[in-house]
Design an enzyme around this catalytic site. Sequence first.
Site, PDB file in Angstrom:
ATOM      1  N   ASP A 105      45.678  42.099  31.882  1.00 57.26           N
ATOM      2  CA  ASP A 105      45.069  41.047  31.045  1.00 57.26           C
ATOM      3  C   ASP A 105      43.561  40.976  31.260  1.00 57.26           C
ATOM      4  O   ASP A 105      43.103  40.764  32.366  1.00 57.26           O
ATOM      5  CB  ASP A 105      45.710  39.699  31.370  1.00 57.26           C
ATOM      6  N   ASP A 149      44.191  46.871  36.079  1.00 53.14           N
ATOM      7  CA  ASP A 149      44.634  45.504  35.810  1.00 53.14           C
ATOM      8  C   ASP A 149      44.996  45.478  34.327  1.00 53.14           C
ATOM      9  O   ASP A 149      44.612  46.369  33.558  1.00 53.14           O
ATOM     10  CB  ASP A 149      43.455  44.565  36.120  1.00 53.14           C
TER      11      ASP A 149
HETATM   12  C1  XBP Z   1      46.383  37.680  34.340  1.00 56.82           C
HETATM   13  C2  XBP Z   1      47.129  36.539  34.848  1.00 56.82           C
HETATM   14  C3  XBP Z   1      48.504  36.280  34.301  1.00 56.82           C
HETATM   15  C4  XBP Z   1      48.402  35.934  32.808  1.00 56.82           C
HETATM   16  C5  XBP Z   1      49.630  35.172  32.337  1.00 56.82           C
HETATM   17  O1  XBP Z   1      47.013  38.823  34.884  1.00 56.82           O
HETATM   18  O2  XBP Z   1      46.637  35.830  35.715  1.00 56.82           O
HETATM   19  O3  XBP Z   1      49.018  35.180  35.010  1.00 56.82           O
HETATM   20  O4  XBP Z   1      47.285  35.056  32.619  1.00 56.82           O
HETATM   21  O5  XBP Z   1      50.767  35.973  32.551  1.00 56.82           O
HETATM   22  P1  XBP Z   1      46.119  40.143  35.253  1.00 56.82           P
HETATM   23  P2  XBP Z   1      52.041  35.315  33.262  1.00 56.82           P
HETATM   24  O6  XBP Z   1      46.319  40.338  36.745  1.00 56.82           O
HETATM   25  O7  XBP Z   1      46.725  41.256  34.427  1.00 56.82           O
HETATM   26  O8  XBP Z   1      44.674  39.880  34.877  1.00 56.82           O
HETATM   27  O9  XBP Z   1      52.309  33.996  32.587  1.00 56.82           O
HETATM   28  O10 XBP Z   1      53.175  36.312  33.049  1.00 56.82           O
HETATM   29  O11 XBP Z   1      51.651  35.165  34.705  1.00 56.82           O
HETATM   30 MG    MG Z   2      42.812  40.521  34.487  1.00 64.93          MG
END
Ligand code: XBP
Ligand code: MG
Length: 264
Positions: free
Chosen positions: A10, A8
Amino acid sequence: MLEALLFDVDGTVAETEHLHRRAFNLAFERHGIDIRWNEREYRRLLRVHGGKERIARSLAEHEDPRSAEEVAEIHATKTRFYEMLLEAEGAPWRPGVRRLMAEAQRAGMRLALVTTTSQANLEPLFGPVLGPGWRSRFDAIVTGEATARKKPSPDAYLEALKRLRVAPSQAVAFEDSHAGVESARNAGIPVVAIRSHWLEGDDLSAADLVLDHLGDSGALWEQSHPQVRNRWLSAKALTAWHARHAANESQPATSRVTRCTARP
Ligand code: XBP
Ligand code: MG
């Protein structure tokens, strides 16, 4: 046999949501929308996976529903602001992520990114750390645009397994959120959960291993983890854990060792 590691982005590779939150607020301001998400509000909205979905949810809550086209425009503005903030301020990678990726590749494993975030958000996070050819390090990159259903749907992880041509049992996923753990588990993939700041308190108990971070030479765990039998998650320790986990899972349910989420 462990063939692939699926990360993953973020919260797992780096703590980035403080920049996402600011980018959303800058986009609302740019579009003349009187919404600003404070940290508490944003933690709540992080349970909605996907930036467009998050914007739509908040607009509806403020009784200001907009068309899908307008939401997409606001989100595109947000993505430009996020790229600007990330390029200007950076987001340090979490302990052990870069090390484990390199160790795994040296051991012949393949790597994938499986994220809800937008494709455009990856370059400013991976380019400065892995260099201009960073994309070639990954055999599959599945972003928010790749599947209609976001996490906790298994679709993104199933797409990554298809592109990697590996079975779920030959992979390990790394996640920081309840929805992300659910997504990987629903795809049949063993999951290592890494607690993150913005998802603090998320229920990660469905993961097969829960850690504060992956550990590194400069960030050893206080003690050897009972399931990892080491003070950081090396590719060697992960491979051994994965083999023990697979053997345990092959036992009848009544004789399986229960999951341990001890803090290392
Ligand atoms: C985390 C998310 C993303 C980000 C924002 O992604 O939920 O929506 O918060 O990015 P991950 P966008 O699966 O890597 O934890 O605005 O491009 O959605
Ligand atoms: Mg994440």
